[in-house]
Design a protein around this motif. Structure first.
Motif, PDB file in Angstrom:
ATOM      1  N   PRO A   1      14.808  -0.821   7.973  1.00 14.76           N
ATOM      2  CA  PRO A   1      14.020   0.504   7.704  1.00 14.76           C
ATOM      3  C   PRO A   1      12.538   0.220   7.664  1.00 14.76           C
ATOM      4  O   PRO A   1      12.066  -0.990   7.200  1.00 14.76           O
ATOM      5  N   ARG A   2      11.549   1.187   8.076  1.00  8.71           N
ATOM      6  CA  ARG A   2       9.968   0.605   8.133  1.00  8.71           C
ATOM      7  C   ARG A   2       9.646   0.547   6.701  1.00  8.71           C
ATOM      8  O   ARG A   2       8.751  -0.258   6.624  1.00  8.71           O
ATOM      9  N   ARG A   3      10.235   1.127   5.663  1.00 10.58           N
ATOM     10  CA  ARG A   3       9.569   1.008   4.448  1.00 10.58           C
ATOM     11  C   ARG A   3      10.127  -0.547   3.981  1.00 10.58           C
ATOM     12  O   ARG A   3       9.186  -1.234   3.226  1.00 10.58           O
ATOM     13  N   GLU A   4      11.084  -1.062   4.255  1.00 16.69           N
ATOM     14  CA  GLU A   4      11.417  -2.305   3.933  1.00 16.69           C
ATOM     15  C   GLU A   4      10.707  -3.371   4.363  1.00 16.69           C
ATOM     16  O   GLU A   4      10.050  -4.505   3.835  1.00 16.69           O
TER      17      GLU A   4
ATOM     18  N   LYS B   1       7.622  -2.853   5.782  1.00 20.88           N
ATOM     19  CA  LYS B   1       6.418  -2.772   4.801  1.00 20.88           C
ATOM     20  C   LYS B   1       6.138  -3.623   3.746  1.00 20.88           C
ATOM     21  O   LYS B   1       5.438  -4.471   3.305  1.00 20.88           O
ATOM     22  N   ASP B   2       7.377  -3.652   2.532  1.00 21.84           N
ATOM     23  CA  ASP B   2       7.452  -4.250   1.537  1.00 21.84           C
ATOM     24  C   ASP B   2       7.358  -5.700   1.742  1.00 21.84           C
ATOM     25  O   ASP B   2       6.714  -6.612   1.041  1.00 21.84           O
TER      26      ASP B   2
ATOM     27  N   GLN C   1      13.196  -8.872  13.278  1.00 19.20           N
ATOM     28  CA  GLN C   1      13.242  -7.429  13.257  1.00 19.20           C
ATOM     29  C   GLN C   1      13.228  -6.653  14.536  1.00 19.20           C
ATOM     30  O   GLN C   1      13.993  -5.710  14.525  1.00 19.20           O
TER      31      GLN C   1
END
Length: 243
Positions: free
Chosen positions: A40-43, A45-46, A33
């Motif tokens: 993206p930060r959201r991905e 995090k998931d 990463q």
């Protein structure tokens, strides 16, 4: 106190094994990463949340296996090994082999991926049933081997000869699926419950060594999907040719 100490030791040992398995993969993802992926930060995090949930589920599963699943399988195996009715032994072997494989997560994942990659051309449910039926038959043969003291090579060698012959007649697509099915069928359920079942059945025989007769069932389970899935491929090819 001794029971509590044993339970806490099991928790610590299981947690350590999960950490050794998961942390290097998580570290590898973080490195990719940072230097390559840049998701993206959201991905991110998931993905990390999913990894944590998978680790927690794996911890609970392995803890349950070590505390209850292995002793449970061994106890059932001892009861099965003491049975005198051969037909009941066959029925129990078929039932346990089928249901254990039906609950194997890796087998279901493989079936879903086959269905997805083939765009429904090879239905995943058919692959699932083929693997489960194949394992059920060979688990039964494995229990009969223990019951009558049959050397494992008398089953294993003919099984792989049959597998090679069927592979030679099969389509490459089904050969690839069958080989992968062989790997996923010998997953955590087979390597815990069914192996403990075989050891328990062998222990019920006073004249047998559990090492000689109790072990080897997983090798029989490994050959089962190769035969059953390639046979499924031959049946599908025959049906398509008729149509």
């Amino acid at each position: 106190m001794e029971l509590n100490g044993t339970f806490l030791d099991q928790i610590a040992e299981t947690a350590l094994s999960i950490a050794v398995a998961i942390l290097p993969l998580a570290a590898l993802f973080v490195a990719f990463q940072v230097f390559m992926l840049r998701l993206p930060r959201r991905e991110v995090k998931d993905i990390l949340l999913g990894t944590a949930l998978a680790a927690a589920g794996l911890f609970l599963f392995l803890l349950g296996v070590s505390i209850g699943f292995l002793p449970f399988g061994r106890a059932i195996g001892e009861a099965v090994g003491a049975m005198q009715n051969m037909w009941m032994l066959i029925g129990i072997g078929l039932f346990l082999g089928f249901t254990t494989t039906w609950g194997e997560p890796a087998v279901r994942i493989l079936a879903d991926q086959v269905d997805e990659v083939s765009h429904g051309g090879i239905p995943g449910i058919m692959v699932l049933y083929a693997v489960c039926l194949g394992v059920a038959v060979w688990v039964t043969l494995g229990l009969l081997r223990i019951k009558f003291g049959i050397p494992i090579l008398h089953l294993l060698l003919p099984g792989y000869i049959i597998a090679v012959l069927i592979i030679a007649m099969s389509d490459r697509d089904f050969v690839a699926i069958a080989i992968d099915a062989s790997g996923v069928a010998t997953g955590p359920l087979a390597n815990t419950f069914l192996l403990a079942l075989a050891l328990g059945a062998s222990a019920a025989m006073d004249d047998q060594s559990p090492v000689t007769h109790g072990l080897g069932l997983v090798a029989l389970i490994a050959v089962a999907p190769i035969i059953s899935v390639t046979i499924l491929g031959l049946l599908i090819r025959r049906k398509v040719a008729k149509e």
